[in-house]
Design a protein around this motif. Structure first.
Motif, PDB file in Angstrom:
ATOM      1  N   GLU A 164       0.836  -1.204   0.000  1.00 32.26           N
ATOM      2  CA  GLU A 164       0.000   0.000   0.000  1.00 32.26           C
ATOM      3  C   GLU A 164       0.858   1.235   0.000  1.00 32.26           C
ATOM      4  OE1 GLU A 164      -3.609  -2.073   2.253  1.00 32.26           O
ATOM      5  OE2 GLU A 164      -2.532  -0.474   3.308  1.00 32.26           O
ATOM      6  N   GLU A 168       0.600   4.161  -2.760  1.00 34.65           N
ATOM      7  CA  GLU A 168       0.142   5.493  -2.383  1.00 34.65           C
ATOM      8  C   GLU A 168       1.244   6.523  -2.333  1.00 34.65           C
ATOM      9  OE1 GLU A 168      -3.424   4.053   0.595  1.00 34.65           O
ATOM     10  OE2 GLU A 168      -1.752   5.239   1.371  1.00 34.65           O
ATOM     11  N   ASP A 170       3.489   9.556  -2.826  1.00 37.90           N
ATOM     12  CA  ASP A 170       3.156  10.883  -3.325  1.00 37.90           C
ATOM     13  C   ASP A 170       3.928  11.147  -4.618  1.00 37.90           C
ATOM     14  OD1 ASP A 170       2.639  13.528  -3.753  1.00 37.90           O
ATOM     15  OD2 ASP A 170       3.559  14.242  -1.901  1.00 37.90           O
ATOM     16  N   ALA A 195       2.278  18.819  -1.229  1.00 33.25           N
ATOM     17  CA  ALA A 195       1.543  19.015   0.019  1.00 33.25           C
ATOM     18  C   ALA A 195       2.486  19.127   1.209  1.00 33.25           C
ATOM     19  CB  ALA A 195       0.584  17.852   0.240  1.00 33.25           C
ATOM     20  N   GLY A 196       3.702  18.672   1.048  1.00 30.51           N
ATOM     21  CA  GLY A 196       4.610  18.648   2.191  1.00 30.51           C
ATOM     22  C   GLY A 196       5.368  17.340   2.140  1.00 30.51           C
ATOM     23  N   SER A 197       6.056  17.019   3.213  1.00 24.08           N
ATOM     24  CA  SER A 197       6.830  15.774   3.177  1.00 24.08           C
ATOM     25  C   SER A 197       6.077  14.671   3.902  1.00 24.08           C
ATOM     26  CB  SER A 197       8.194  15.994   3.817  1.00 24.08           C
ATOM     27  OG  SER A 197       8.036  16.393   5.162  1.00 24.08           O
ATOM     28  N   ALA A 198       6.374  13.447   3.515  1.00 25.79           N
ATOM     29  CA  ALA A 198       5.745  12.295   4.156  1.00 25.79           C
ATOM     30  C   ALA A 198       6.822  11.267   4.426  1.00 25.79           C
ATOM     31  CB  ALA A 198       4.670  11.708   3.251  1.00 25.79           C
ATOM     32  N   HIS A 199       6.763  10.665   5.608  1.00 30.16           N
ATOM     33  CA  HIS A 199       7.753   9.654   5.971  1.00 30.16           C
ATOM     34  C   HIS A 199       7.052   8.395   6.410  1.00 30.16           C
ATOM     35  CE1 HIS A 199      10.714  12.861   5.991  1.00 30.16           C
ATOM     36  NE2 HIS A 199       9.919  13.560   6.758  1.00 30.16           N
ATOM     37  N   LEU A 200       7.557   7.285   5.943  1.00 37.09           N
ATOM     38  CA  LEU A 200       6.996   5.996   6.305  1.00 37.09           C
ATOM     39  C   LEU A 200       8.088   5.233   7.034  1.00 37.09           C
ATOM     40  CD1 LEU A 200       4.500   4.295   5.875  1.00 37.09           C
ATOM     41  CD2 LEU A 200       5.408   3.591   3.696  1.00 37.09           C
ATOM     42  N   ASP A 201       7.835   4.935   8.318  1.00 37.84           N
ATOM     43  CA  ASP A 201       8.888   4.304   9.129  1.00 37.84           C
ATOM     44  C   ASP A 201       8.553   2.860   9.454  1.00 37.84           C
ATOM     45  OD1 ASP A 201       9.429   7.275  11.191  1.00 37.84           O
ATOM     46  OD2 ASP A 201      10.106   6.737   9.177  1.00 37.84           O
ATOM     47  N   TYR A 202       9.527   1.993   9.276  1.00 35.93           N
ATOM     48  CA  TYR A 202       9.366   0.584   9.642  1.00 35.93           C
ATOM     49  C   TYR A 202      10.384   0.279  10.746  1.00 35.93           C
ATOM     50  CZ  TYR A 202       6.672   0.035   5.364  1.00 35.93           C
ATOM     51  OH  TYR A 202       5.713   0.139   4.384  1.00 35.93           O
ATOM     52  N   PRO A 203       9.925  -0.023  11.946  1.00 31.61           N
ATOM     53  CA  PRO A 203      10.888  -0.301  13.025  1.00 31.61           C
ATOM     54  C   PRO A 203      11.538  -1.663  12.827  1.00 31.61           C
ATOM     55  CG  PRO A 203       8.658  -0.605  13.817  1.00 31.61           C
ATOM     56  CD  PRO A 203       8.534  -0.126  12.404  1.00 31.61           C
ATOM     57  N   GLU A 280      15.030  17.219   3.630  1.00 27.49           N
ATOM     58  CA  GLU A 280      14.112  17.999   4.449  1.00 27.49           C
ATOM     59  C   GLU A 280      13.452  17.079   5.450  1.00 27.49           C
ATOM     60  OE1 GLU A 280      11.248  20.787   2.272  1.00 27.49           O
ATOM     61  OE2 GLU A 280      10.000  19.504   3.504  1.00 27.49           O
ATOM     62  N   LEU A 281      13.656  17.330   6.690  1.00 26.71           N
ATOM     63  CA  LEU A 281      13.100  16.392   7.666  1.00 26.71           C
ATOM     64  C   LEU A 281      11.861  16.927   8.347  1.00 26.71           C
ATOM     65  CD1 LEU A 281      16.347  14.999   9.250  1.00 26.71           C
ATOM     66  CD2 LEU A 281      14.635  13.734   7.940  1.00 26.71           C
TER      67      LEU A 281
END
Lengths: 281, 356
Positions: A164, A168, A170, A195-203, A280-281
């Motif tokens: 997913e 999805e 961006d 729209a801005g930044s997006a972060h997807l984190d996997y621990p 960019e964080l």
């Protein structure tokens, strides 16, 4: 030259001869690497490898080993040709793409050698279709030289966790940034869109994580438009291995289980994006 | 809210998080107020500085792109805005320990507030959303405006609004009547009606249906806004729409005839027919066509109506369009449209209370 409706039998001198009871085993894998019209086919006694490249930055390979085929013979050491992948896929799926149980399309593939077209004989329910696709000079392929000794970071994830996310992504972002680290955030996919930044984190302790071997913190950016086609391979795979080397080259290897439970692989290699600016964080 | 405007206004207050939108012509305003109880954790900021911002609707919706997957995978959603931050943070905590963080760009803005007061409205209706949704389904998707009215016999009508200039032959008029018992509350001024834009109303209606809440409609005279509200223990929703105003200040309907428009179908057929005919003749309309629901039997002025035909028997005359004159009787004194857009003329619907 009249085309004989009788499929040839092995024994005649073909540079490459293969037969497959379920053409979908081949077509589904080829679709996962179909982001350009042309592909290079490379066949050895071990099996068939189909390679697609773009922009000298990205390469996808689909491996169908000889054991998947009911019959597979290669006359010389190896056979290589370039072919129109879109046409090949159209022919393989000529009886339609719906996978109704019980309707199998059988395939016979013959290639006489350099200069000859690739012949496909497809049969479903007693109806036989014969296709003849012209072949071309094979082109020089990139060699990413990705061997296990050069790998800096490696993660194996279950595909369902990424599916997913990739679908999805961006797309207004030009790049996909991948961070792999022995410390937080461990594994992060980032986009920087309108729209801005997006972060997807996997621990690292997520139950999606099958293996986590990160030695160094690495952040690399890749052109998102180049990586987006890999979503197709991700969609049919059960596991994916993500590896980067010291220069930031990315290797994505997808383990795909076909309808009969056999395992095949698709891999994508990608160069990092050259214009690297501060993330960019 | 996305059916109303392109920007989402966020305002955290002591009483909850308010999400608002307004449309470009300032004729529709909606606000959703989520009480602190709605959230697991609600911290409006310390000291409670009044902070407001607006984000692009598209950007905000992009975070919640796929509803089915959200329901399956997301456990918690965190919305965070730090002081002096340049981004609004939306963080979704998903299955398998996965975290999705979105940093959205926002703009500071003024307070968006429409001026309205439900207590000053003369008429109130309350119905389960389902009743209204089923009624609205009969109108075509492209219909712009609809008229809600209180008719005789305590019935509520919904009728599509047709502009004066429209060709009568090409116009289809749909009128729907709802009995009082379909509503939970009916407190309407008799003969009152308002016309408002259907598109924004449909948006609210689908939310109301999904959340299974009763919808309350407050309206007054044409020209004054109509207010739709949904109330729940943790949520308060308001939708304020401008209505078409009536330049003729006498929106008094002639009561002598009992009706000045097509009477509602009722059980007492003969009485209605009688008053219908009286209305026609008093207004001097000639050449009245057979109405689809009222077959005409009584003798009339000699001028024959081309559409009447030989229909003498009872029963509906299907598909006969209203005659032009009749139509002006119908519309003339009741509703004169000012123009196509339902923008209120004198009233500013949404005022910036912190006028800068």
């Amino acid at each position: 030259m009249p085309l004989s409706a009788q499929p040839p039998v092995s024994g005649e001198s073909y540079a490459l001869f293969a037969s497959l009871d379920n053409a979908r085993h081949l077509s589904s894998l080829l679709r996962a690497v179909h982001f350009q019209d042309h592909a290079t086919c490379f066949a050895t006694a071990n099996g068939l490898r189909v390679t697609v490249e773009d922009a000298k930055c990205i390469q996808a390979n689909a491996f169908i080993q000889a054991e998947i085929f009911q019959e597979f013979s290669v006359q010389e050491q190896s056979v290589t040709f370039r072919i129109n992948l879109s046409v090949l896929l159209d022919c393989l799926t000529i009886f339609g793409t719906s996978s109704l149980p019980g309707t199998l399309t059988a395939l016979r593939m013959c290639y006489r050698g350099y200069g000859y077209p690739l012949m496909l004989f497809l049969e479903e329910g007693g109806v036989v279709t014969v296709c003849k696709i012209n072949t071309q000079e094979p082109e020089e392929l990139l060699d990413f030289d990705f061997c296990s000794t050069k790998v800096v970071n490696k993660i194996i994830l279950q595909s369902e966790g990424l599916r997913e996310a990739f679908a999805e992504l961006d797309m207004t972002s030009e790049v996909l940034q991948i961070t792999m680290s022995p410390d937080k955030p461990y594994f992060r996919l980032s986009t920087f869109g309108n729209a801005g930044s997006a972060h997807l984190d996997y621990p690292r302790d997520s139950d999606l994580m099958e293996a986590f071997h990160c030695n160094q913190t690495q952040t690399n950016r890749y052109k998102i438009s180049l990586l987006k086609p890999s979503t197709k391979a991700l969609a049919i795979s059960c596991k994916v291995s993500i590896r980067t080397d010291a220069q930031g080259f990315l290797s994505l290897q997808y383990m795909i289980r076909n309808e009969d439970g056999q395992i095949c692989f698709v891999e994508y290699y990608c160069c990092p994006d050259e214009d690297i600016t501060e993330a960019e964080l | 809210l996305s059916r109303i405007g392109d920007e989402l206004y966020l305002e955290p207050t002591e009483s909850g998080l308010s999400l608002r939108a307004v449309n470009s012509s300032r004729s529709a305003f909606a606000s959703f107020l989520f009480a602190p109880l709605f959230f697991q954790l609600y911290e409006p900021g310390n000291p409670p500085q009044s902070f407001r911002c607006k984000v692009l609707m598209k950007s905000f919706l992009g975070v919640f792109r796929s509803l089915p997957s959200l329901e399956r995978t997301v456990g918690k959603c965190l919305i965070l805005l730090k002081p002096r931050a340049t981004r609004l943070v939306l963080q979704l905590h998903c299955k398998h320990g996965v975290t999705k963080t979105h940093n959205l760009a926002f703009q500071d803005c003024e307070r968006l507030q429409a001026v309205f007061d439900t207590r000053s409205c003369a008429s109130t209706l309350c119905a389960p959303a389902r009743v209204l949704a089923e009624a609205v389904v009969h109108f075509p998707q492209t219909l712009a405006e609809v008229t809600l009215g209180a008719g005789p016999g305590d019935k509520i009508s919904l009728r599509n609004y047709v502009e004066d200039e429209a060709e009568p032959r090409k116009t289809m008029v749909t009128e729907l009547w709802l009995a009082e018992d379909e509503f939970q509350t009916v407190a309407v001024a008799p003969g009152s009606r308002v016309t408002f834009c259907l598109k924004e109303f449909r948006g609210l209606l689908s939310f109301a249906e999904a959340s299974n809440l009763p919808l309350t409609i407050h309206y007054d005279v044409p020209g004054r806004p109509v207010i739709f509200t949904l109330d729940d223990t943790v949520l308060e929703v308001h939708l304020v729409l401008a209505t078409l105003s009536d330049p003729e200040s006498n929106s008094q309907l002639p009561t002598a005839n009992g009706v000045s428009h097509l009477p509602a179908p009722s059980n007492d057929f003969a009485d209605d027919l009688e008053s219908y005919m009286v209305a026609i003749e008093t207004e001097g309309g000639s050449g009245v066509p057979p109405s689809p629901t009222f077959p005409l039997r009584t003798p009339r002025p000699a001028e024959s109506d081309p559409e009447e035909g030989e229909e003498e028997e009872e029963g509906a005359v299907p598909g006969t369009p209203p005659h032009k004159k009749f139509r002006s009787l119908f519309f003339g004194s009741v509703l004169t449209p000012e123009g196509l857009s339902p923008a209120p003329t004198q009233e500013v619907l949404a005022e910036d209370s912190d006028g800068d």
